[in-house]
Design an enzyme around this catalytic site. Structure first.
Site, PDB file in Angstrom:
ATOM      1  N   ASP A 184      18.871  33.491  40.928  1.00 41.37           N
ATOM      2  CA  ASP A 184      20.294  33.824  40.819  1.00 41.37           C
ATOM      3  C   ASP A 184      20.537  34.562  39.498  1.00 41.37           C
ATOM      4  O   ASP A 184      21.073  34.006  38.544  1.00 41.37           O
ATOM      5  CB  ASP A 184      21.117  32.531  40.898  1.00 41.37           C
ATOM      6  CG  ASP A 184      22.595  32.791  41.146  1.00 41.37           C
ATOM      7  OD1 ASP A 184      22.955  33.961  41.391  1.00 41.37           O
ATOM      8  OD2 ASP A 184      23.376  31.824  41.088  1.00 41.37           O
ATOM      9  N   HIS A 191      24.823  35.806  42.628  1.00 45.90           N
ATOM     10  CA  HIS A 191      25.856  35.483  43.614  1.00 45.90           C
ATOM     11  C   HIS A 191      27.206  36.085  43.234  1.00 45.90           C
ATOM     12  O   HIS A 191      28.174  35.944  43.994  1.00 45.90           O
ATOM     13  CB  HIS A 191      25.944  33.975  43.870  1.00 45.90           C
ATOM     14  CG  HIS A 191      26.589  33.174  42.798  1.00 45.90           C
ATOM     15  ND1 HIS A 191      25.877  32.461  41.865  1.00 45.90           N
ATOM     16  CD2 HIS A 191      27.895  32.972  42.515  1.00 45.90           C
ATOM     17  CE1 HIS A 191      26.738  31.846  41.059  1.00 45.90           C
ATOM     18  NE2 HIS A 191      27.960  32.143  41.428  1.00 45.90           N
ATOM     19  N   SER A 231      30.847  31.108  36.847  1.00 44.83           N
ATOM     20  CA  SER A 231      29.517  31.487  37.286  1.00 44.83           C
ATOM     21  C   SER A 231      29.126  32.761  36.555  1.00 44.83           C
ATOM     22  O   SER A 231      29.954  33.628  36.307  1.00 44.83           O
ATOM     23  CB  SER A 231      29.533  31.795  38.779  1.00 44.83           C
ATOM     24  OG  SER A 231      29.560  30.613  39.516  1.00 44.83           O
ATOM     25  N   GLY A 232      27.853  32.870  36.241  1.00 43.72           N
ATOM     26  CA  GLY A 232      27.363  34.096  35.614  1.00 43.72           C
ATOM     27  C   GLY A 232      27.452  34.094  34.108  1.00 43.72           C
ATOM     28  O   GLY A 232      26.883  34.956  33.454  1.00 43.72           O
TER      29      GLY A 232
END
Ligand SMILES: *[C@@H]1O[C@H](CO)[C@@H](O)[C@H](O)[C@H]1NC(C)=O
Length: 245
Positions: free
Chosen positions: A108, A64, A201-202
Site C-alpha cells: 500500500d 489505496h 490514510s497516506g
C-alpha cells in the site's frame, strides 16, 4: 471497503512517563512542512488523504488513495480557508505499487509526480526517507500527523494534528491475517488507550525526522494497533521511479 481504509482512525498510546504527550494535539503551524493534503476525485465523490513531499516534484502516499484525479495542497495548517503559504499542485502521474493488493492491502504505497516542482519555503519542505537497510525496531516512539479528514462529509480537524505512537512487536498485529512484518509496521500500543486521534490514510510515520511508515489500515472500531506500510522495504522500488521520472 474504501471507507474502512479511508476512515482509518486509531487511538494513541498514553504512557505514564512524566513528559509524554497525552493525546493527539494540534501541531505548531508549519512544523511539518512536508505534509500534503490530497484531494482525490473518485467516481463517487471527493476524498482526502494525507501524503508527504519527498522531492520537490514527488509526494508519497498510500496506494489505496489512488483516484481519477488528485490535487495536492502543500504548506497548509488550517484547511478551511486558503492560507498565504499554500501551494496547490496537480498530480501529473500516479505511481501506485503495481503489486498493491486491495484485498490484503499489501504494498500500500504510491508515488505522485507533480506537474510542477514545489517551491521550498518556511512552510514547504521535504521529508527524508530511510536508507534500505535502516529499519525501525519495536519500542520506538514515533509520530503520525494528519488532518483526519476522510471525505467530503466526514468530520475532521481544521488544523494539522499529531500524535506519538509506539512501534509494536509484530505479534501484536497477528490478528490482521495479511500482516507481514517484512513490508509493514505494527503501530500503536493496545494496552494504553487514553484518547482518540483520527489520521489520514497516506500520512507519514516519522521517527527521528525520517519517514518510516505510511498510514495504511486499522480496525473499524479504531483501536490500536494499526498497520503502516514499511517504507525502508520499498527503497529499490522508490529509487527506480525517482531515477526515471
Ligand atoms: C480554521 O479556520 C476557520 C476559518 O478561518 C476558523 O473558523 C477555525 O476556528 C479555524 N480552526 C482552528 C482549529 O483554529
Amino acid at each position: 471497503m474504501k471507507s474502512f481504509l479511508l476512515l482509518l482512525a486509531f487511538l494513541l498510546s498514553h504512557e505514564a512517563g512524566a513528559d509524554e504527550i497525552v493525546g493527539g494535539e494540534e501541531s505548531k503551524p508549519h512544523s511539518h512542512p512536508y505534509m500534503a493534503l490530497l484531494k482525490i476525485q473518485m467516481r463517487d465523490g471527493t476524498y482526502h488523504c494525507g501524503g508527504f513531499l519527498i522531492r520537490r516534484d514527488f509526494v508519497m502516499t498510500a496506494a489505496h488513495c489512488a483516484g481519477k484525479f488528485i490535487t495536492v495542497i502543500l504548506g497548509a495548517h488550517n484547511i478551511t480557508n486558503k492560507e498565504d503559504t499554500w501551494q496547490i499542485l496537480n498530480v501529473k502521474r500516479q505511481f501506485p505499487h503495481l503489486q498493491y493488493n486491495s484485498k490484503t492491502f499489501i504494498n500500500d504505497i504510491m508515488l505522485l509526480k507533480l506537474e510542477e516542482k514545489a517551491k521550498l519555503t518556511m512552510a514547504v519542505g521535504t521529508l527524508p526517507l530511510p536508507s534500505g537497510s535502516n529499519s525501525v525496531s519495536p519500542g520506538r516512539v514515533c509520530r503520525a500527523t494528519g488532518w483526519g479528514r476522510t471525505g467530503v462529509t466526514a468530520p475532521g480537524s481544521d488544523t494539522l494534528r499529531e500524535v506519538k505512537l509506539r512501534l509494536m512487536d509484530p505479534n501484536n498485529c497477528k490478528e490482521y491475517p495479511s500482516f507481514d512484518e517484512r513490508f509493514q509496521l505494527c503501530v500503536g500500543n493496545p494496552k494504553t488507550i487514553k484518547s482518540a486521534y483520527k489520521g489520514d490514510s497516506g500520512g507519514p510515520l516519522i521517527c527521528s525526522g525520517v519517514a518510516q511508515g505510511i498510514v495504511s489500515y486499522g480496525r473499524y472500531n479504531a483501536t490500536p494497533p494499526a498497520v503502516f506500510t514499511q517504507i525502508a522495504y520499498y527503497r529499490p522500488w522508490i529509487n527506480r521511479i525517482l531515477a526515471s521520472n
